[in-house]
Structures are given as C-alpha cells and as structure tokens.
Design a protein around this motif. Structure first.
Motif, short mmCIF file in Angstrom:
data_model
loop_
_atom_site.label_atom_id
_atom_site.label_comp_id
_atom_site.label_asym_id
_atom_site.label_seq_id
_atom_site.Cartn_x
_atom_site.Cartn_y
_atom_site.Cartn_z
N ALA A 1 60.78 44.64 -0.81
CA ALA A 1 60.45 44.90 0.43
C ALA A 1 60.53 43.70 1.22
CB ALA A 1 58.99 45.49 1.02
N ASP A 2 60.21 42.40 0.53
CA ASP A 2 59.66 41.29 0.78
C ASP A 2 60.92 40.34 1.27
OD1 ASP A 2 56.83 41.52 0.32
OD2 ASP A 2 56.76 40.47 -1.48
N LEU A 3 61.27 40.71 0.43
CA LEU A 3 63.66 40.10 1.19
C LEU A 3 63.89 40.58 2.15
CD1 LEU A 3 63.76 39.68 -2.81
CD2 LEU A 3 63.64 37.85 -1.32
N ALA A 4 63.57 41.75 1.95
CA ALA A 4 64.38 42.91 3.34
C ALA A 4 63.51 42.28 4.36
CB ALA A 4 63.96 44.68 3.16
N ALA A 5 62.56 42.75 4.54
CA ALA A 5 61.58 42.38 5.32
C ALA A 5 62.08 40.36 6.45
CB ALA A 5 59.85 42.02 5.34
N ALA A 6 62.45 39.65 5.32
CA ALA A 6 62.59 39.07 5.63
C ALA A 6 64.60 38.57 6.19
CB ALA A 6 62.53 37.07 4.26
N ASN A 7 65.35 39.45 6.05
CA ASN A 7 66.12 39.15 6.42
C ASN A 7 67.30 38.84 5.46
OD1 ASN A 7 68.23 40.96 7.31
ND2 ASN A 7 68.70 39.44 8.99
N ILE B 1 70.76 45.43 -0.29
CA ILE B 1 69.90 46.02 -2.06
C ILE B 1 69.08 46.11 -2.21
CG2 ILE B 1 72.07 44.75 -3.29
CD1 ILE B 1 70.09 42.82 -4.22
N TRP B 2 68.10 44.76 -0.85
CA TRP B 2 67.01 44.94 -1.33
C TRP B 2 66.41 46.74 -0.56
CZ3 TRP B 2 66.44 41.82 -4.31
CH2 TRP B 2 67.42 40.37 -4.59
N GLU B 3 66.64 46.79 0.51
CA GLU B 3 66.56 48.17 1.39
C GLU B 3 66.32 48.92 0.29
OE1 GLU B 3 69.15 47.73 4.58
OE2 GLU B 3 67.70 46.44 6.02
N ARG B 4 67.59 49.27 -0.64
CA ARG B 4 67.29 50.13 -1.64
C ARG B 4 66.28 50.16 -2.46
NH1 ARG B 4 73.66 49.40 -2.36
NH2 ARG B 4 73.08 48.16 -4.09
N GLY B 5 65.49 49.22 -2.61
CA GLY B 5 64.83 48.60 -3.24
C GLY B 5 65.09 47.93 -4.75
N GLU B 6 65.57 47.39 -4.96
CA GLU B 6 66.79 47.03 -6.13
C GLU B 6 65.86 45.38 -6.81
OE1 GLU B 6 70.49 46.21 -7.15
OE2 GLU B 6 71.14 48.62 -5.93
N GLU B 7 65.07 45.62 -7.58
CA GLU B 7 64.47 44.53 -7.78
C GLU B 7 65.48 43.05 -8.16
OE1 GLU B 7 60.51 44.38 -8.89
OE2 GLU B 7 60.84 46.31 -7.93
N PRO B 8 64.45 41.85 -7.79
CA PRO B 8 65.32 40.79 -7.52
C PRO B 8 64.97 39.28 -8.96
CG PRO B 8 63.23 40.10 -6.49
CD PRO B 8 63.00 41.79 -6.58
N ASP B 9 65.43 40.39 -10.04
CA ASP B 9 65.03 39.59 -11.35
C ASP B 9 67.17 39.42 -11.34
OD1 ASP B 9 63.19 40.91 -12.00
OD2 ASP B 9 63.44 42.80 -12.89
N TRP B 10 68.01 39.54 -10.84
CA TRP B 10 68.69 39.07 -11.04
C TRP B 10 69.42 37.58 -10.34
CZ3 TRP B 10 72.39 39.03 -6.67
CH2 TRP B 10 71.93 38.87 -5.91
N VAL B 11 68.59 37.52 -9.62
CA VAL B 11 68.90 36.18 -8.57
C VAL B 11 68.10 35.34 -9.37
CG1 VAL B 11 67.02 35.13 -7.11
CG2 VAL B 11 68.16 37.75 -6.15
N ALA B 12 67.65 35.42 -10.87
CA ALA B 12 66.10 34.55 -11.71
C ALA B 12 67.52 34.15 -12.39
CB ALA B 12 65.14 35.36 -12.21
N ALA B 13 67.99 35.19 -12.87
CA ALA B 13 69.07 34.98 -14.22
C ALA B 13 70.51 34.02 -14.08
CB ALA B 13 69.98 36.16 -14.55
N HIS B 14 70.58 33.87 -12.45
CA HIS B 14 71.84 33.04 -11.42
C HIS B 14 70.57 31.79 -11.40
CE1 HIS B 14 75.07 35.13 -9.87
NE2 HIS B 14 73.86 36.60 -10.10
N TRP B 15 69.52 31.69 -11.21
CA TRP B 15 68.51 30.47 -11.20
C TRP B 15 68.68 30.26 -12.11
CZ3 TRP B 15 68.29 26.40 -8.89
CH2 TRP B 15 66.48 25.76 -9.31
#
Length: 165
Positions: A117-123, A129-143
């Motif tokens: 929801a934080d990522l969706a609110a920040a556009n 994917i954020w609006e669907r509620g997917e967790e941002p864990d895959w972003v950490a893998a890219h990091w």
C-alpha cells in the motif's frame, strides 16, 4: 512495453571513448557483439521493473549514491534517448562510494516497514502489482544482485552508464 533499469560497466578507456563518441556508446550498450572481452556478459546488468521501487526504497533509507538514475549527464548532443531519456553516468569514484555504502544498506533491510500500500500510494512503477498487494520482496532480490554488480565494478575501477529502456 515494460520499463527496465539498464546498466553497463565501462573501463576507464571505454569511459573516455563514450564521453566523446555517443554513437559508439549506444552501439556498445545495445549490441553485445561489440563488447569483445571475455567478461562481456558480466559488464551488463538490469533491474527489470524493480528500478522505481529501488529508487524509492534507497532514497528512503538515505543511500548516498543514485544507483538507479545515475548522478551525471553525459556530455552528448541534446535529444540523446535510449528508451526513456538519455543515459546517465556514475563515475568510477561514485561507483566506489556506492560499493562502500552497501554494508549499511543490506537487501534484508531494504523493504522493512514498507507495505504494498505504501508503494501504491507513492505511485511506484509498476503500480498495478502494489495495488494487487504483492509484497516488495522481489525488489530486495534485485538489490542483492545490483549490490554484487556494484562491488565488482568498484573492484575493477569501472564507471557505469545507466538508463531506463
């Protein structure tokens, strides 16, 4: 069409050539056969669609180097566009600064306290994917993968061209 974060490591000699020859740099970045060294495939990296979330999360954590968009414009003719604008640059010194800061910004803490929801609110792209509620864990893998790439670039004394395609 998806927007992807793209990276290309440049040796000091390649960096000098890229500064003065944008046509060569574009060919070198987009045509792998132009990269002759044995490590050509390790010189490129992409963050897929995670680039915008990485930017948001790293800025939120106070990462000292802009490793998503770069920190310097290339001194090329106006209008150079590699997808979604011109490529930008991290000099070898800034790559080193990024690598030095990695231990304080580990992948396992990148998404702490951040919800979809934080990522969706920040556009943050890709917002769906954020609006669907997917967790941002895959972003950490890219990091984690980008951190390895930055460490190797720093070890080799390379600069990096960055762009969104």
């Amino acid at each position: 069409m998806s927007m992807m974060g793209q990276y290309l490591r440049l040796t000091p000699a390649e960096f000098e050539r890229a500064l003065h020859d944008p046509d060569w740099a574009a060919r070198y970045a987009h045509e792998p056969h132009d990269r002759q060294d044995a490590t050509a495939d390790t010189r490129v990296h992409e963050t897929d669609k995670a680039w915008h979330a990485l930017d948001f999360l790293l800025k939120r954590r106070g990462f000292p180097v802009d490793v998503v968009f770069g920190e310097a414009d290339m001194p090329w003719p106006e209008g150079e566009d590699w997808g979604y604008g011109p490529p930008r640059l991290l000099t070898a010194d800034r790559v080193r600064a990024a690598a030095d800061a990695l231990d304080a910004h580990t992948p396992d803490t990148l998404t702490d306290g951040v919800t979809p929801a934080d990522l969706a609110a920040a556009n943050i792209y890709p917002q769906i994917i954020w609006e669907r509620g997917e967790e941002p864990d895959w972003v950490a893998a890219h990091w984690s993968d980008l951190a390895k790439y930055l460490r190797e670039a720093s070890r080799q004394g390379d600069a990096i061209l960055l762009w969104i395609s």
